[in-house]
Scaffold this active site. Structure first.
Site, PDB file in Angstrom:
ATOM      1  N   ASP A  39      36.499   6.588 -18.961  1.00 50.88           N
ATOM      2  CA  ASP A  39      37.222   7.850 -18.906  1.00 50.88           C
ATOM      3  C   ASP A  39      38.592   7.534 -18.289  1.00 50.88           C
ATOM      4  O   ASP A  39      38.786   6.450 -17.741  1.00 50.88           O
ATOM      5  CB  ASP A  39      36.396   8.799 -18.016  1.00 50.88           C
ATOM      6  CG  ASP A  39      37.155  10.055 -17.638  1.00 50.88           C
ATOM      7  OD1 ASP A  39      37.648  10.742 -18.546  1.00 50.88           O
ATOM      8  OD2 ASP A  39      37.275  10.330 -16.433  1.00 50.88           O
ATOM      9  N   ASP A  62      41.179  10.348 -16.644  1.00 53.54           N
ATOM     10  CA  ASP A  62      41.541  11.218 -15.521  1.00 53.54           C
ATOM     11  C   ASP A  62      40.474  11.202 -14.431  1.00 53.54           C
ATOM     12  O   ASP A  62      39.307  11.467 -14.696  1.00 53.54           O
ATOM     13  CB  ASP A  62      41.751  12.659 -16.006  1.00 53.54           C
ATOM     14  CG  ASP A  62      43.009  12.805 -16.844  1.00 53.54           C
ATOM     15  OD1 ASP A  62      44.078  12.376 -16.375  1.00 53.54           O
ATOM     16  OD2 ASP A  62      42.929  13.339 -17.973  1.00 53.54           O
TER      17      ASP A  62
END
Length: 296
Positions: A41, A43
């Site tokens: 991922d 953020d």
């Protein structure tokens, strides 16, 4: 747990099944670099959750709070956040309940951004002026060691993000780590001939559909069919499905950053991730594991 990876002794580390984790790390090392890929991922996973006592911005936040958004636009985007974010992280709601609401949130947010007539040419400056920070480490630049180790060893890094692709690519570019082994699947903007944002390219990626459904047609994992060993990095329950597109997984090590609401979410994270890092702003543990796997 694993004397060769001293970082696992850090106070931020929690592991429910130490024996199992040791076995996976051993297998990743023994089976060699040619079989490894990293799926992450972006953020609050590669970027920091907190900086200087404040929340660090996500790629969406960077845009939402920038000078290219009108005051009215900012207010509306903030209202959406206050309404939908508690739903996103609510441990008592099912994914089935959350999914349509996330689609609603992202769709409304993207429509608001399109109304702002954002210019492609402003993006680099927006990122430069933002407070975004990538995770650090022993030598302060943990992200640099992370990207460098993967690049040097030709290990594909697949970034799967519900954020804004144009923004996060610019963050990586400005950090000087956008190497040829980095691939991003995210929500990308489309601009007209004048460089003005007209819409977001589909398919829409939100927190809870990071799986095969939005990868159909990209064929990304098919090209990497020999890379059957995976290190997965995430910070939400939705990130656990990011490897679902991989044709045959032999070994997968799931590392979860538990950034927020630590007490109430700890149990769920420990059930789902192999290694949970609580309120840890660094990439120390990830880098330590990579260093061990990759050294001859």
């Amino acid at each position: 747990l694993c004397p060769q990876v001293p970082e696992l002794q850090k106070g931020t580390v929690r592991i429910r099944q130490p024996e199992r984790v040791r076995g996976i790390i051993q297998a990743l090392r023994e089976q060699g670099v040619a079989k490894l890929q990293v799926i992450s991922d972006f953020d609050m996973t590669l970027s920091r959750f907190g900086c200087n006592g404040r929340r660090c911005p996500t790629s969406h936040n960077i845009l939402d709070t920038s000078r290219v958004i009108s005051e009215d636009g900012k207010k509306k985007l903030k209202d959406l956040l206050h309404y939908y974010y508690p739903i996103e992280i609510d441990p008592n709601r099912t994914l089935e309940e959350k999914r349509p609401l996330m689609v609603e949130w992202w769709t409304k947010a993207h429509e608001l951004l399109v109304q702002q007539k954002i210019h492609k040419g402003d993006i680099a400056q927006i990122v430069r002026e933002s407070e975004v920070m990538l995770r650090y480490g022993h030598g302060m630049d943990g992200f640099k060691e992370f990207f460098d180790q993967l690049h040097k060893n030709n290990i594909p890094l697949f970034i799967f993000s519900a954020g804004v692709g144009d923004i996060l690519e610019e963050i990586i570019r400005q950090a000087n780590v956008f190497y040829s082994n980095v691939f991003v699947v995210s929500n990308y903007m489309d601009f007209n001939d004048d460089g003005v944002l007209t819409h977001f390219r589909g398919p829409l990626i939100h927190t809870y559909n990071k799986n095969n459904t939005v990868l159909q047609g990209t064929g990304y994992f098919q090209q990497l069919s020999t890379r059957t060993n995976i290190i997965l990095l995430g910070d939400s329950m939705g990130d656990l499905t990011m490897a679902d597109g991989v044709p045959s997984v032999e070994n997968i090590l799931k590392i979860g950053f538990l950034n927020d609401k630590v007490e109430e979410r700890r149990g769920k994270y420990l059930d789902s991730y192999d290694i949970v890092l609580e309120s840890d702003e660094t990439l120390d543990v990830v880098n330590g594991i990579l260093r061990y796997i990759l050294t001859e």
